[in-house]
Design a protein around this motif. Sequence first.
Motif, PDB file in Angstrom:
ATOM      1  N   UNK A 167      37.587  46.998  41.379  1.00 46.36           N
ATOM      2  CA  UNK A 167      38.361  48.045  42.023  1.00 46.36           C
ATOM      3  C   UNK A 167      39.683  47.568  42.604  1.00 46.36           C
ATOM      4  N   UNK A 168      39.937  46.278  42.559  1.00 45.33           N
ATOM      5  CA  UNK A 168      41.180  45.715  43.070  1.00 45.33           C
ATOM      6  C   UNK A 168      42.017  45.277  41.871  1.00 45.33           C
ATOM      7  N   UNK A 169      43.274  45.681  41.855  1.00 49.16           N
ATOM      8  CA  UNK A 169      44.149  45.267  40.769  1.00 49.16           C
ATOM      9  C   UNK A 169      44.612  43.843  41.036  1.00 49.16           C
ATOM     10  N   UNK A 170      44.279  42.954  40.122  1.00 51.32           N
ATOM     11  CA  UNK A 170      44.611  41.546  40.290  1.00 51.32           C
ATOM     12  C   UNK A 170      45.620  41.155  39.220  1.00 51.32           C
ATOM     13  N   UNK A 171      46.706  40.546  39.645  1.00 45.12           N
ATOM     14  CA  UNK A 171      47.681  40.018  38.699  1.00 45.12           C
ATOM     15  C   UNK A 171      48.054  38.607  39.128  1.00 45.12           C
ATOM     16  N   UNK A 187      40.904  31.061  39.936  1.00 40.46           N
ATOM     17  CA  UNK A 187      40.303  32.131  40.737  1.00 40.46           C
ATOM     18  C   UNK A 187      40.626  33.506  40.162  1.00 40.46           C
ATOM     19  N   UNK A 188      41.847  33.692  39.701  1.00 41.04           N
ATOM     20  CA  UNK A 188      42.326  35.023  39.329  1.00 41.04           C
ATOM     21  C   UNK A 188      42.038  35.438  37.888  1.00 41.04           C
ATOM     22  N   UNK A 189      41.824  34.485  36.990  1.00 43.93           N
ATOM     23  CA  UNK A 189      41.617  34.836  35.589  1.00 43.93           C
ATOM     24  C   UNK A 189      40.139  34.756  35.208  1.00 43.93           C
ATOM     25  N   UNK A 238      45.911  41.305  33.812  1.00 39.06           N
ATOM     26  CA  UNK A 238      46.091  40.465  34.995  1.00 39.06           C
ATOM     27  C   UNK A 238      47.285  39.529  34.874  1.00 39.06           C
ATOM     28  N   UNK A 239      47.689  39.243  33.649  1.00 33.43           N
ATOM     29  CA  UNK A 239      48.703  38.207  33.399  1.00 33.43           C
ATOM     30  C   UNK A 239      50.127  38.760  33.507  1.00 33.43           C
TER      31      UNK A 239
END
Length: 84
Positions: free
Chosen positions: A17-21, A34-36, A80-81
């Motif tokens: 539910x959180x947009x991560x880029x 952590x992010x990918x 995300x990228x």
Amino acid sequence: MSFANASSPTKGELYEGIEITVNVNTASAEELAVMLVGVGAKKAGEIVKYREAHGDFASIQELENVKGIGQATIEKNVERILLH
């Protein structure tokens, strides 16, 4: 209610539910890991090594040149990228 027997959330569930880029041209190996999705410390380190040797990534597809990163990993992370 006790959470002692509850399993820990996975990385995907934790950020659901959180947009991560993440900018693959500026992020540290730790941030990338952590992010990918599907990228741990070793693959994240390879991304940073490739970037240091070849300069910034011009396209997301260029990530396929990194050892351990294939089309499946790119597809999981395409939203995300960031490149800049």
